[in-house]
Each structure stands twice: as C-alpha cells, then as structure tokens.
Enzyme design. Structure first.
Site, PDB file in Angstrom:
ATOM      1  N   LEU A   1       0.834  -1.214   0.000  1.00  0.00           N
ATOM      2  CA  LEU A   1       0.000   0.000   0.000  1.00  0.00           C
ATOM      3  C   LEU A   1       0.865   1.259   0.000  1.00  0.00           C
ATOM      4  O   LEU A   1       0.355   2.368  -0.164  1.00  0.00           O
ATOM      5  CB  LEU A   1      -0.883   0.037   1.254  1.00  0.00           C
ATOM      6  CG  LEU A   1      -1.735  -1.208   1.546  1.00  0.00           C
ATOM      7  CD1 LEU A   1      -2.596  -0.979   2.783  1.00  0.00           C
ATOM      8  CD2 LEU A   1      -2.612  -1.551   0.351  1.00  0.00           C
TER       9      LEU A   1
ATOM     10  N   THR B   1      11.379  -3.159   3.366  1.00  0.00           N
ATOM     11  CA  THR B   1      10.462  -4.120   3.965  1.00  0.00           C
ATOM     12  C   THR B   1      11.000  -5.535   3.826  1.00  0.00           C
ATOM     13  O   THR B   1      12.146  -5.737   3.382  1.00  0.00           O
ATOM     14  CB  THR B   1       9.026  -3.943   3.400  1.00  0.00           C
ATOM     15  OG1 THR B   1       8.139  -4.760   4.162  1.00  0.00           O
ATOM     16  CG2 THR B   1       8.935  -4.285   1.924  1.00  0.00           C
TER      17      THR B   1
ATOM     18  N   LYS C   1      14.947  -5.876   6.068  1.00  0.00           N
ATOM     19  CA  LYS C   1      15.054  -4.880   7.140  1.00  0.00           C
ATOM     20  C   LYS C   1      16.333  -5.011   7.976  1.00  0.00           C
ATOM     21  O   LYS C   1      16.821  -4.039   8.518  1.00  0.00           O
ATOM     22  CB  LYS C   1      13.836  -4.960   8.067  1.00  0.00           C
ATOM     23  CG  LYS C   1      12.581  -4.365   7.464  1.00  0.00           C
ATOM     24  CD  LYS C   1      11.434  -4.356   8.468  1.00  0.00           C
ATOM     25  CE  LYS C   1      10.181  -3.813   7.816  1.00  0.00           C
ATOM     26  NZ  LYS C   1       9.062  -3.711   8.763  1.00  0.00           N
TER      27      LYS C   1
ATOM     28  N   ASP D   1       8.772   1.865  12.418  1.00  0.00           N
ATOM     29  CA  ASP D   1       7.731   0.902  12.814  1.00  0.00           C
ATOM     30  C   ASP D   1       7.400   1.069  14.303  1.00  0.00           C
ATOM     31  O   ASP D   1       6.231   1.000  14.686  1.00  0.00           O
ATOM     32  CB  ASP D   1       8.211  -0.545  12.586  1.00  0.00           C
ATOM     33  CG  ASP D   1       8.141  -0.954  11.119  1.00  0.00           C
ATOM     34  OD1 ASP D   1       7.297  -0.402  10.379  1.00  0.00           O
ATOM     35  OD2 ASP D   1       8.921  -1.841  10.714  1.00  0.00           O
TER      36      ASP D   1
ATOM     37  N   GLY E   1       9.446 -12.034  15.491  1.00  0.00           N
ATOM     38  CA  GLY E   1      10.110 -11.646  14.247  1.00  0.00           C
ATOM     39  C   GLY E   1      10.458 -10.168  14.256  1.00  0.00           C
ATOM     40  O   GLY E   1      10.458  -9.516  15.316  1.00  0.00           O
TER      41      GLY E   1
ATOM     42  N   ARG F   1       5.951 -19.090  18.779  1.00  0.00           N
ATOM     43  CA  ARG F   1       5.927 -20.519  18.435  1.00  0.00           C
ATOM     44  C   ARG F   1       7.308 -21.131  18.630  1.00  0.00           C
ATOM     45  O   ARG F   1       7.460 -22.152  19.284  1.00  0.00           O
ATOM     46  CB  ARG F   1       5.471 -20.649  16.976  1.00  0.00           C
ATOM     47  CG  ARG F   1       5.452 -22.046  16.454  1.00  0.00           C
ATOM     48  CD  ARG F   1       4.977 -22.070  15.031  1.00  0.00           C
ATOM     49  NE  ARG F   1       5.854 -21.321  14.115  1.00  0.00           N
ATOM     50  CZ  ARG F   1       5.689 -21.251  12.818  1.00  0.00           C
ATOM     51  NH1 ARG F   1       4.654 -21.855  12.251  1.00  0.00           N
ATOM     52  NH2 ARG F   1       6.520 -20.568  12.055  1.00  0.00           N
TER      53      ARG F   1
ATOM     54  N   ARG G   1      13.606 -18.202  19.709  1.00  0.00           N
ATOM     55  CA  ARG G   1      13.529 -16.850  19.144  1.00  0.00           C
ATOM     56  C   ARG G   1      12.925 -15.889  20.169  1.00  0.00           C
ATOM     57  O   ARG G   1      13.360 -14.751  20.299  1.00  0.00           O
ATOM     58  CB  ARG G   1      12.657 -16.908  17.897  1.00  0.00           C
ATOM     59  CG  ARG G   1      13.271 -16.234  16.710  1.00  0.00           C
ATOM     60  CD  ARG G   1      12.425 -16.408  15.503  1.00  0.00           C
ATOM     61  NE  ARG G   1      12.657 -15.319  14.577  1.00  0.00           N
ATOM     62  CZ  ARG G   1      11.895 -15.062  13.529  1.00  0.00           C
ATOM     63  NH1 ARG G   1      10.841 -15.813  13.280  1.00  0.00           N
ATOM     64  NH2 ARG G   1      12.170 -14.061  12.735  1.00  0.00           N
TER      65      ARG G   1
HETATM   66  P1  NAP Z   1       8.728 -12.383  10.429  1.00  0.00           P
HETATM   67  O1  NAP Z   1       9.988 -11.734  10.860  1.00  0.00           O
HETATM   68  O2  NAP Z   1       8.727 -13.376   9.322  1.00  0.00           O
HETATM   69  O3  NAP Z   1       8.085 -13.099  11.745  1.00  0.00           O
HETATM   70  C1  NAP Z   1       6.937 -13.873  11.646  1.00  0.00           C
HETATM   71  C2  NAP Z   1       6.414 -14.207  13.039  1.00  0.00           C
HETATM   72  O4  NAP Z   1       5.184 -14.936  12.905  1.00  0.00           O
HETATM   73  C3  NAP Z   1       7.362 -15.121  13.826  1.00  0.00           C
HETATM   74  O5  NAP Z   1       7.256 -14.814  15.201  1.00  0.00           O
HETATM   75  C4  NAP Z   1       6.778 -16.517  13.530  1.00  0.00           C
HETATM   76  O6  NAP Z   1       7.061 -17.451  14.519  1.00  0.00           O
HETATM   77  C5  NAP Z   1       5.308 -16.196  13.562  1.00  0.00           C
HETATM   78  N1  NAP Z   1       4.519 -17.185  12.832  1.00  0.00           N
HETATM   79  C6  NAP Z   1       4.480 -17.387  11.500  1.00  0.00           C
HETATM   80  N2  NAP Z   1       3.634 -18.395  11.204  1.00  0.00           N
HETATM   81  C7  NAP Z   1       3.139 -18.851  12.402  1.00  0.00           C
HETATM   82  C8  NAP Z   1       2.214 -19.870  12.760  1.00  0.00           C
HETATM   83  N3  NAP Z   1       1.618 -20.630  11.832  1.00  0.00           N
HETATM   84  N4  NAP Z   1       1.906 -20.031  14.072  1.00  0.00           N
HETATM   85  C9  NAP Z   1       2.492 -19.241  15.012  1.00  0.00           C
HETATM   86  N5  NAP Z   1       3.386 -18.267  14.735  1.00  0.00           N
HETATM   87  C10 NAP Z   1       3.701 -18.066  13.447  1.00  0.00           C
HETATM   88  O7  NAP Z   1       7.632 -11.307   9.993  1.00  0.00           O
HETATM   89  P2  NAP Z   1       7.491  -9.794  10.532  1.00  0.00           P
HETATM   90  O8  NAP Z   1       8.218  -8.879   9.640  1.00  0.00           O
HETATM   91  O9  NAP Z   1       7.792  -9.798  11.994  1.00  0.00           O
HETATM   92  O10 NAP Z   1       5.922  -9.527  10.260  1.00  0.00           O
HETATM   93  C11 NAP Z   1       4.931 -10.139  11.068  1.00  0.00           C
HETATM   94  C12 NAP Z   1       3.567  -9.580  10.659  1.00  0.00           C
HETATM   95  O11 NAP Z   1       3.482  -8.190  10.972  1.00  0.00           O
HETATM   96  C13 NAP Z   1       3.260  -9.682   9.147  1.00  0.00           C
HETATM   97  O12 NAP Z   1       1.917 -10.109   9.000  1.00  0.00           O
HETATM   98  C14 NAP Z   1       3.398  -8.270   8.654  1.00  0.00           C
HETATM   99  O13 NAP Z   1       2.539  -7.985   7.573  1.00  0.00           O
HETATM  100  C15 NAP Z   1       2.967  -7.467   9.880  1.00  0.00           C
HETATM  101  N6  NAP Z   1       3.538  -6.112   9.910  1.00  0.00           N
HETATM  102  C16 NAP Z   1       2.684  -5.058   9.947  1.00  0.00           C
HETATM  103  C17 NAP Z   1       3.181  -3.780   9.987  1.00  0.00           C
HETATM  104  C18 NAP Z   1       2.245  -2.624  10.017  1.00  0.00           C
HETATM  105  O14 NAP Z   1       2.701  -1.511   9.761  1.00  0.00           O
HETATM  106  N7  NAP Z   1       0.973  -2.815  10.327  1.00  0.00           N
HETATM  107  C19 NAP Z   1       4.576  -3.551  10.012  1.00  0.00           C
HETATM  108  C20 NAP Z   1       5.433  -4.657   9.976  1.00  0.00           C
HETATM  109  C21 NAP Z   1       4.899  -5.933   9.928  1.00  0.00           C
HETATM  110  P3  NAP Z   1       8.394 -18.388  14.424  1.00  0.00           P
HETATM  111  O15 NAP Z   1       9.503 -17.585  15.020  1.00  0.00           O
HETATM  112  O16 NAP Z   1       8.015 -19.585  15.239  1.00  0.00           O
HETATM  113  O17 NAP Z   1       8.597 -18.711  12.966  1.00  0.00           O
END
Ligand code: NAP
Length: 269
Positions: free
Chosen positions: A14, A59, A63, A99, A125, A147, A151
């Site tokens: 977006l 992104t 990052k 963020d 994450g 999970r 981490r």
């Molecule tokens: P990331 O670094 O890939 O981390 C993903 C996280 O989700 C990890 O803690 C992972 O756990 C967990 N996860 C994934 N699948 C799972 C499952 N099936 N069950 C339980 N836990 C699960 O991603 P990220 O950058 O932190 O982003 C996370 C989310 O935040 C995304 O949806 C992203 O779109 C959103 N976000 C939003 C904004 C905003 O401005 N609104 C900004 C940044 C990110 P493990 O460690 O166990 O793999």
C-alpha cells in the site's frame, strides 16, 4: 524527489499509493516507486539508492540485511536491529526505524494508553522486535510468546522482557491478565480463517491489537469484538510508520488523513 520501497515481493504493498498521495497533496514533485529487489540484488539496489534516491522504505526480507549497506543508524534502528526507512544526505545513508514509533502513534490515534499496562506480544520476528521496543519505551510491562521458543528467548533477553511459553497454563494466565494483547505474528495475513489464538482463549479485559492489516479485520479481531473487547487493526501502524518516514525525507508535516484514505482505497475498503 525520488522515493521508493525495497522488498520482495511487493505486489500488494500500500506504500506507493500512500506516499504518492502525500507528495501530490503537498504539491511536491517526484514519485514513490515499488523497487522489487531480491537478496542477490540488494547491494546493487542500495548503490542505486545512494546515487539517485532521496530516501527509501525497506520491507521484508531486507530490514536487517540492509544495515550492512548504510553509513549510520538512528538510536532506535540500532536498538531494534532493523531499518525500515533510509535517508540519503549527500550520498550518506542513514537508517531509521519508524515501525516502533508508528505502532505507538497508531495506539495513540485509537485512544489506547500504554504506560504501566501489562502487554502480551505474540511473535518474535522483525515486527515483534519493533513492537516490544516501543511498548518498553512507552512504559508498558511487556511479555512475549512465540511458536519458536528460542527466538522468543533471544528477543526477551535483548529487550529485558519476560518470556511466556506458547500454549499451556502459564500462557493462558498471561492471556487472561493482559491489558494489551498484540498479534505481531504473520498468522491471519491474507487468511480470514486463521488466528494466533483459539476463539476460546481471549483476554478478559484487554485491547486486542492485530498489526496484520490485510484483511483489515482479522479473525482475531472478529473473535475479540464478539467478546466485547476493543480492537485496533494494523492499518494505523502502517500509515503512521509511513507518515513518520515521509517527514524524515521531506521535513514536511505528513498529510496523515489523506495517507489513511489512500491506503484504505488501495486495500479496496
Ligand atoms: P517475520 O519476521 O517473518 O516473523 C513472523 C512471526 O510470525 C514469527 O514470530 C513466527 O514465529 C510467527 N509465525 C508465523 N507463522 C506462524 C504460525 N503458523 N503459528 C504461530 N506463529 C507463526 O515477519 P514480521 O516482519 O515480523 O511480520 C509479522 C507480521 O506483521 C506480518 O503479517 C506483517 O505484515 C505485519 N507487519 C505489519 C506492519 C504494520 O505496519 N501494520 C509492520 C510490519 C509488519 P516463528 O519464530 O516460530 O517462525
């Protein structure tokens, strides 16, 4: 001014809609481009940024990796270990993390007080790191559950917060007693049927914050609303991190309401 977004994939972002609207509302020349960039292309892309761009957002999945190509980091980016905004001043690149303050601005916008509150963050994450940092800065008492336990332990050690093991009795207690519950996992992203918590396991009296913004109302938010809990979605954080980045690049006050409208339109709301 040339601005852009570096990540992979970028087809659903977006940010171009939001920033191009902001540029046009303020009558600023230039544009914000989606610069889809693989891991292998990152070094070349950052060299191009240094030559041609005033600033970029960063992104997933870059990052953390992008830090190797920068000259300086803001204290927040340094503490979080992740950069989502880069400013180019005479070919000197500085990394910022908007963020974390964007998350707090989103809560403020929704009227949610943070100081002194018990907060439980799901996830460990990149986004969870920014959220935990922000909650600590704002005076909340944060706990983290993920999970993959290791981490969560690493994140908790770095930010001096407590870890709760995902599932089990201790986890139920932490959920029940949370005053702010944040989903910072990717569970629910583009899946209306997935929630990081079973519907039966929701806090008693909490604000439920889901930083996933697509769909705008996630299953977790739906379950929470059904229980009468207040909810905040991910769009405010997204728009505010963008607005703060825009201010870093332009030195102008960002037209936040117009950026919200552009983001909602791009989401098809
Ligand atoms: P990331 O670094 O890939 O981390 C993903 C996280 O989700 C990890 O803690 C992972 O756990 C967990 N996860 C994934 N699948 C799972 C499952 N099936 N069950 C339980 N836990 C699960 O991603 P990220 O950058 O932190 O982003 C996370 C989310 O935040 C995304 O949806 C992203 O779109 C959103 N976000 C939003 C904004 C905003 O401005 N609104 C900004 C940044 C990110 P493990 O460690 O166990 O793999």
């Amino acid at each position: 001014m040339r601005l852009g977004l570096i990540g992979f994939p970028l087809s659903h972002s977006l940010s171009p809609a939001m920033h191009n609207r902001a540029l046009s509302v303020l009558g600023l020349e230039g544009g914000y481009l989606a610069l889809e960039t693989s891991e292998a292309e990152l070094a070349g892309r950052m060299a191009q940024v240094r030559r041609q761009f005033l600033g970029v957002n960063i992104t997933v999945p870059h990052k953390e990796n992008v830090i190797a190509f920068l000259d300086e980091l803001s204290p927040e980016a340094q503490a979080i270990g992740a950069v989502n905004t880069v400013l180019n001043q005479q070919q000197r690149l500085t990394g910022f993390n908007t963020d974390a303050p964007g998350f707090l601005k989103g809560l403020e916008h929704a009227g949610v007080a943070v100081s002194g509150k018990r907060a439980l963050v799901l996830g460990a994450g990149g986004a969870a790191r920014a959220v935990v940092y922000a909650l600590r800065q704002a005076g909340a008492r944060a706990q983290v559950a993920n999970r993959t336990r290791q981490r969560a332990r690493e994140l908790a050690g770095e930010f001096a917060v407590a870890v709760v093991e995902f599932g089990g009795e201790e986890f139920q207690e932490a959920v029940n007693s949370a005053e702010i519950l944040v989903n910072a996992t990717s569970v629910g992203l583009k899946d209306k049927n997935a929630s990081p918590l079973p519907a039966g396991l929701l806090p008693e009296h909490a604000v439920v914050v889901d930083i996933v913004y697509n769909p705008p109302v996630t299953k977790l938010m739906e379950d929470a609303m059904r229980k009468g809990l207040a909810v905040v979605g991910g769009l405010p954080m997204l728009v505010w991190q963008g607005a703060l980045a825009f201010e870093i690049w332009t030195g102008r006050k960002a037209p936040v309401e117009e950026m919200f409208s552009a983001a909602r339109e791009a989401l098809g709301e």
